[in-house]
Enzyme design. Structure first.
Site, PDB file in Angstrom:
ATOM      1  N   ASP A   1      10.129  -1.040 -16.587  1.00 13.06           N
ATOM      2  CA  ASP A   1       8.687  -1.121 -16.350  1.00 13.06           C
ATOM      3  C   ASP A   1       8.008   0.208 -16.708  1.00 13.06           C
ATOM      4  O   ASP A   1       7.208   0.740 -15.937  1.00 13.06           O
ATOM      5  CB  ASP A   1       8.394  -1.503 -14.902  1.00 13.06           C
ATOM      6  CG  ASP A   1       7.000  -2.119 -14.730  1.00 13.06           C
ATOM      7  OD1 ASP A   1       6.457  -2.633 -15.738  1.00 13.06           O
ATOM      8  OD2 ASP A   1       6.466  -2.074 -13.615  1.00 13.06           O
TER       9      ASP A   1
ATOM     10  N   LYS B   1       0.823  -1.207   0.000  1.00 19.21           N
ATOM     11  CA  LYS B   1       0.000   0.000   0.000  1.00 19.21           C
ATOM     12  C   LYS B   1       0.857   1.257   0.000  1.00 19.21           C
ATOM     13  O   LYS B   1       1.993   1.251   0.452  1.00 19.21           O
ATOM     14  CB  LYS B   1      -0.908   0.011   1.235  1.00 19.21           C
ATOM     15  CG  LYS B   1      -1.891  -1.157   1.292  1.00 19.21           C
ATOM     16  CD  LYS B   1      -2.652  -1.180   2.607  1.00 19.21           C
ATOM     17  CE  LYS B   1      -3.604  -2.379   2.645  1.00 19.21           C
ATOM     18  NZ  LYS B   1      -4.290  -2.493   3.961  1.00 19.21           N
ATOM     19  N   VAL B   2       0.280   2.340  -0.534  1.00 15.00           N
ATOM     20  CA  VAL B   2       0.926   3.650  -0.512  1.00 15.00           C
ATOM     21  C   VAL B   2       0.036   4.608   0.271  1.00 15.00           C
ATOM     22  O   VAL B   2      -1.170   4.676   0.033  1.00 15.00           O
ATOM     23  CB  VAL B   2       1.164   4.201  -1.932  1.00 15.00           C
ATOM     24  CG1 VAL B   2       1.782   5.592  -1.871  1.00 15.00           C
ATOM     25  CG2 VAL B   2       2.059   3.272  -2.721  1.00 15.00           C
TER      26      VAL B   2
END
Length: 351
Positions: free
Chosen positions: A156, A43-44
């Site tokens: 990415d 999570k952020v």
């Protein structure tokens, strides 16, 4: 917090080592209300560090112990971002590795990801905004490839790893999969396992495991087609021949059906010569032969020239007073101000 130098101040040019107590204080002990992004990594949170003189809003990425993104990616990101500083890269402020935690602290980028603006926002980006975002992201990648001693391959590149700051400028994020590149751009190295995101993966890299800067160029080409069309890189809702954005776009370019590629939100606003050039740049980026792909330095120059041509066309059109029916309709119905709503505050990283 401990900067490792005895200086406890937060500096944009140093990587601070935070204690777990610092992080807990900044995030109200990881309050779910402060979650602004999540994925396979964890999570952020939106956090805030307070000092006697000021406060600093940050994005706190807490890696889930069960995540596939482990200690190697954690260390890689710290190593990369502590050395890299550029206005089109997200800056790493610090990290925390107390009590087996793996936490990264970034500067907070308020307007979310390019992915959200293209696919989730109610107010679409204009054509000129899209080109400017493409130029910013290209400059960030060019810096990674050529602006450091050995060069860095991101590995990415995708729209959800391109953030939009308060000035509507692009910022490249998430360096957990990045690698120090070969000193010679023509040299490749073999990567034992393929890493990246489906839809943006260079087929040459997928089949040979050989990675070069041109692997990033391919992924950026996918982002360019995404910007032009408003389509997802891979969309299972589409028919088989349109499932892959790249294949559909390549076919459209080959058949010279460029009009069908344009996002309905920006139809009628692109100078025809600019549309042709943009499609050509994107098509070159995703060429099957890496040797035929441009460098990011060349991409930046091409996009900058395209933007100047578009803006010159816009000025000419406005000064002549002949704005065209499409232009009038677009400006009458499409609001030009963008609401700063919650949907723009997500900080999405690799999932």
């Amino acid at each position: 917090m401990d900067s490792g130098t005895g200086d406890s101040s937060i500096s944009a040019h140093q990587c601070v080592r935070f204690s777990l107590a610092d992080i807990q204080s900044a995030t109200n002990n990881f309050d779910d209300v402060l979650i602004i992004g999540h994925g396979g990594f964890g999570k952020v949170y939106k956090g805030c560090f307070h000092t006697d003189e000021t406060s600093l809003v940050v994005a706190v990425k807490r890696l889930d112990p069960m995540s596939n993104h482990g200690a190697r990616e954690f260390r890689a990101e710290i190593e990369m971002l502590s050395k890299l500083r550029h206005r089109h890269l997200v800056s790493l402020i610090g990290f925390c590795d107390d009590n087996k935690e793996m936490i990264l602290v970034y500067e907070y980028i308020p307007l979310g990801t390019l992915y959200e603006h293209l696919h989730l926002a109610y107010t679409p980006l204009s054509w000129v905004e899209r080109v400017k975002i493409a130029i910013g992201a290209a400059r960030g990648l060019d810096y990674l490839h050529t602006g450091t001693l050995h060069g860095v391959i991101h590995r990415d590149v995708k729209s959800s790893n391109i953030l939009i700051d308060e000035n509507w400028a692009a910022r490249i994020s998430d360096f957990g999969l990045s690698k120090i590149g070969p000193t010679n751009q023509s040299i490749s190295y073999v990567d034992a396992s393929v890493k990246g995101t489906f839809g943006y993966l260079d087929p040459e890299y997928f089949y040979t495991r050989r990675i070069t800067r041109k692997t990033d160029v391919y992924a950026f080409g996918v982002v360019l087609f995404e910007l032009l069309s408003g389509r997802l890189a891979v969309d299972e809702r589409n028919a088989d021949d349109q499932y892959s954005l790249v294949r559909w776009a390549q076919k459209s370019v080959k058949e010279r059906k460029l009009g069908q590629m344009v996002d309905s939100n920006i139809k009628g606003t692109i100078f025809p010569k600019c549309l042709k050039r943009f499609a050509e740049i994107a098509a070159r980026c995703v060429h099957s032969d890496p040797e035929e792909r441009p460098t990011m330095t060349e991409v930046v120059a091409s996009l900058q020239a395209l933007l100047e041509l578009q803006e010159k066309s816009n000025r000419s059109t406005e000064s002549s007073g002949i704005t065209g029916f499409t232009w009038k309709i677009n400006n009458y119905f499409v609001p030009t101000t963008k609401p700063n709503s919650g949907m723009y505050t997500h900080f999405s990283l690799v999932t």
